[in-house]
Write a protein that holds these residues in place. Structure first.
Motif, PDB file in Angstrom:
ATOM      1  N   LEU A   1       0.817  -1.213   0.000  1.00  8.15           N
ATOM      2  CA  LEU A   1       0.000   0.000   0.000  1.00  8.15           C
ATOM      3  C   LEU A   1       0.850   1.261   0.000  1.00  8.15           C
ATOM      4  O   LEU A   1       0.395   2.322  -0.439  1.00  8.15           O
ATOM      5  N   GLY A   2       2.049   1.168   0.512  1.00  3.73           N
ATOM      6  CA  GLY A   2       2.918   2.342   0.567  1.00  3.73           C
ATOM      7  C   GLY A   2       4.178   2.043   1.352  1.00  3.73           C
ATOM      8  O   GLY A   2       4.247   1.077   2.118  1.00  3.73           O
ATOM      9  N   ARG A   3       5.183   2.910   1.167  1.00  6.75           N
ATOM     10  CA  ARG A   3       6.479   2.656   1.775  1.00  6.75           C
ATOM     11  C   ARG A   3       7.171   3.986   2.057  1.00  6.75           C
ATOM     12  O   ARG A   3       6.984   4.964   1.323  1.00  6.75           O
ATOM     13  N   VAL A   4       8.002   4.008   3.118  1.00  4.95           N
ATOM     14  CA  VAL A   4       8.802   5.190   3.416  1.00  4.95           C
ATOM     15  C   VAL A   4      10.158   4.723   3.944  1.00  4.95           C
ATOM     16  O   VAL A   4      10.247   3.695   4.636  1.00  4.95           O
ATOM     17  N   VAL A   5      11.211   5.449   3.601  1.00  6.67           N
ATOM     18  CA  VAL A   5      12.574   5.134   4.038  1.00  6.67           C
ATOM     19  C   VAL A   5      13.126   6.329   4.796  1.00  6.67           C
ATOM     20  O   VAL A   5      13.060   7.471   4.312  1.00  6.67           O
ATOM     21  N   VAL A   6      13.660   6.076   5.994  1.00  2.00           N
ATOM     22  CA  VAL A   6      14.338   7.115   6.774  1.00  2.00           C
ATOM     23  C   VAL A   6      15.789   6.689   6.963  1.00  2.00           C
ATOM     24  O   VAL A   6      16.082   5.502   7.148  1.00  2.00           O
ATOM     25  N   GLY A   7      16.684   7.653   6.921  1.00  2.00           N
ATOM     26  CA  GLY A   7      18.093   7.332   7.068  1.00  2.00           C
ATOM     27  C   GLY A   7      18.964   8.550   6.853  1.00  2.00           C
ATOM     28  O   GLY A   7      18.475   9.693   6.791  1.00  2.00           O
ATOM     29  N   PRO A   8      20.275   8.353   6.685  1.00  2.00           N
ATOM     30  CA  PRO A   8      21.213   9.464   6.513  1.00  2.00           C
ATOM     31  C   PRO A   8      21.139  10.064   5.114  1.00  2.00           C
ATOM     32  O   PRO A   8      20.351   9.634   4.270  1.00  2.00           O
ATOM     33  N   PHE A   9      22.012  11.063   4.867  1.00  2.00           N
ATOM     34  CA  PHE A   9      22.004  11.809   3.602  1.00  2.00           C
ATOM     35  C   PHE A   9      22.265  10.904   2.403  1.00  2.00           C
ATOM     36  O   PHE A   9      21.860  11.218   1.279  1.00  2.00           O
ATOM     37  N   MET A  10      22.915   9.774   2.631  1.00  2.00           N
ATOM     38  CA  MET A  10      23.222   8.851   1.540  1.00  2.00           C
ATOM     39  C   MET A  10      21.960   8.321   0.864  1.00  2.00           C
ATOM     40  O   MET A  10      21.958   8.017  -0.338  1.00  2.00           O
ATOM     41  N   TYR A  11      20.849   8.215   1.627  1.00  4.23           N
ATOM     42  CA  TYR A  11      19.647   7.569   1.098  1.00  4.23           C
ATOM     43  C   TYR A  11      18.421   8.474   1.053  1.00  4.23           C
ATOM     44  O   TYR A  11      17.493   8.195   0.291  1.00  4.23           O
ATOM     45  N   THR A  12      18.352   9.515   1.872  1.00 10.32           N
ATOM     46  CA  THR A  12      17.090  10.251   2.028  1.00 10.32           C
ATOM     47  C   THR A  12      17.318  11.754   1.943  1.00 10.32           C
ATOM     48  O   THR A  12      18.436  12.258   2.044  1.00 10.32           O
ATOM     49  N   ARG A  13      16.194  12.469   1.793  1.00  5.15           N
ATOM     50  CA  ARG A  13      16.167  13.932   1.811  1.00  5.15           C
ATOM     51  C   ARG A  13      14.902  14.370   2.558  1.00  5.15           C
ATOM     52  O   ARG A  13      14.067  13.556   2.915  1.00  5.15           O
ATOM     53  N   GLY A  14      14.756  15.664   2.754  1.00 10.72           N
ATOM     54  CA  GLY A  14      13.522  16.219   3.282  1.00 10.72           C
ATOM     55  C   GLY A  14      13.193  15.761   4.694  1.00 10.72           C
ATOM     56  O   GLY A  14      14.059  15.653   5.568  1.00 10.72           O
ATOM     57  N   ARG A  15      11.886  15.483   4.928  1.00  9.47           N
ATOM     58  CA  ARG A  15      11.400  15.136   6.267  1.00  9.47           C
ATOM     59  C   ARG A  15      12.025  13.844   6.786  1.00  9.47           C
ATOM     60  O   ARG A  15      12.267  13.695   7.988  1.00  9.47           O
ATOM     61  N   GLU A  16      12.291  12.905   5.879  1.00 12.16           N
ATOM     62  CA  GLU A  16      12.876  11.632   6.310  1.00 12.16           C
ATOM     63  C   GLU A  16      14.304  11.830   6.824  1.00 12.16           C
ATOM     64  O   GLU A  16      14.696  11.250   7.837  1.00 12.16           O
ATOM     65  N   LEU A  17      15.073  12.674   6.159  1.00 12.20           N
ATOM     66  CA  LEU A  17      16.432  12.975   6.614  1.00 12.20           C
ATOM     67  C   LEU A  17      16.399  13.771   7.920  1.00 12.20           C
ATOM     68  O   LEU A  17      17.196  13.523   8.838  1.00 12.20           O
TER      69      LEU A  17
END
Length: 417
Positions: free
Chosen positions: A377-393
């Protein structure tokens, strides 16, 4: 001759029987006397005179000053009970002072002790053992608090009724000076019907004491969630939401003999409309001492279910990645038939502090139907600058900057990988 022998044998047998009966009677008599005998006490305690009391008091005062033990209240035997033997429980004997029983007695005779002449102390009572623990739920409010709500729940198994008592709300923060609050109570996932309290006029600390009943089967009870919405009514009769409390029932043991009284701090409701595929709320925390990354999956909203039916179970899969390689995953329980599930489940992963720049978390919301393939139905990834930007970063960096604190945020779900 034979007759004489028979007579002699009879006489001897009779004598032996008589002796046996006598011995038996003597033994029974001794046992009977032993059962009803009393054992004399050795070295009974003698009553003391007034001078001995004062001497003991002075010795006790010196002993108390030399130690850091908590103050105690003496337990004294009055002179009217002198006819009985009493044993000293401790050697810390004190005489109770009339003006303040909790103060350490002063040395030397006083006029207030004259009535205690001939009395003696058998022990002391520690008042700290009889103090009730202080209830800090109405005094300890966190910074930025918008209020706190108290309620109780109980479940009647036979009639399948959930009894909810709305008790009170404290420290409300209304948009205006005056406040006239009331509360709406929902039993999720049903958001179309609710029960409502009375409105309390001009108070920031309303006392409700109202009872409400929800009909729910025992099989579905643990999949339900209580939702309290606290509103304020202004002079134009408009309703303003002040805060909410979400309380899942799945972790509670509800019986007729177990009435739970609970309080929760109010939270601000996310008034933004859901994103295209829905949103998920979770908390992150990192313990640098233990090297432990903790994820609390709280809730989701606005999910686009493929088939809205009670048979459709929705769950969240939390996966730990390192250098985009799968390390470990954990799953929440599957909740049936709701686009707004509430989970409140906690998961922990072992992550070394040196791996925080290469590790990431993937949270996938999945729908499983019996006999059919699991749908994403949906997915979100949180992590360091290597993988994410914006609210997740931002969420990841805030977790690192606030070790051992739970950092909570909403995130929009997407289908991209």
């Amino acid at each position: 001759t034979e007759q004489a022998v028979a007579v002699a044998g009879g006489i001897i047998g009779g004598i032996l029987l008589f002796v046996l009966l006598g011995i038996t009677a003597y033994l029974l008599w001794k046992k009977f006397c032993h059962l009803f005998s009393y054992e004399k006490l050795i070295n009974p305690v003698k009553t003391t005179n007034a001078n001995a009391i004062f001497q003991d008091q002075a010795n006790s005062e010196i002993h108390l000053k030399s130690t850091s033990r908590s103050r105690s209240v003496p337990f004294i035997i009055p002179p009217t009970l002198h006819g009985r033997d009493w044993i000293h429980l401790t050697n810390e004997e004190q005489v109770q002072e009339d003006r303040d029983p909790f103060m350490t007695p002063q040395s030397g005779p006083r006029s207030s002790f004259h009535s205690l002449a001939g009395a003696y102390v058998v022990g002391t009572i520690n008042p700290d053992l009889y103090k009730f623990p202080e209830d800090k739920s109405e005094t300890d409010f966190p910074d930025g608090s918008i209020g706190r709500l108290w309620f109780s729940i109980e479940y009647e198994q036979e009639s399948e009724r959930l009894l909810v008592s709305l008790i009170k709300v404290r420290k409300l923060q209304p948009p205006a000076d005056s406040c006239s609050p009331f509360v709406k109570i929902y039993l999720l996932p049903d958001e179309r019907s609710y029960l409502q309290s009375k409105t309390k006029r001009k108070t920031l600390n309303p006392q409700f004491d109202e009872n409400f009943v929800f009909q729910v089967s025992s099989k579905m009870l643990l999949q339900r969630t209580l939702k309290f919405l606290v509103y304020h009514v202004d002079k134009q009769k408009k309703h303003h939401l002040l805060g909410q409390v979400i309380f899942p029932l799945k972790n509670e043991t509800l019986t007729e003999d177990n009435k739970l009284v609970i309080w929760r701090d109010l939270e601000k409701e996310n008034l933004e409309p859901p994103s295209e595929h829905g949103d998920i709320q979770f908390s992150l925390s990192y313990n640098d001492y233990l090297g432990r990354l903790t994820v609390v999956v709280l809730r989701a909203r606005g999910l686009k279910l493929q088939e809205e039916s009670p048979a459709a179970g929705v769950y969240v899969k939390v996966s730990l990645m390192n250098h985009n390689k799968f390390i470990k995953s954990k799953k929440t329980a599957a909740l049936l038939g709701t686009p707004n599930p509430v989970y409140n489940e906690t998961f922990s992963f072992k992550v070394d502090q040196s791996e925080l720049d290469t590790a990431s978390l993937s949270l996938s919301v999945l729908q499983s139907n019996k006999g059919e393939k699991t749908l994403l139905l949906g997915r979100v990834v949180v992590g360091p600058f290597m993988y994410t930007r914006g609210r997740e970063l931002e969420h990841w960096n805030e977790m690192i900057s606030k070790p051992k604190e739970l950092v909570k945020r909403w995130h929009a779900l997407c289908h991209s990988t």
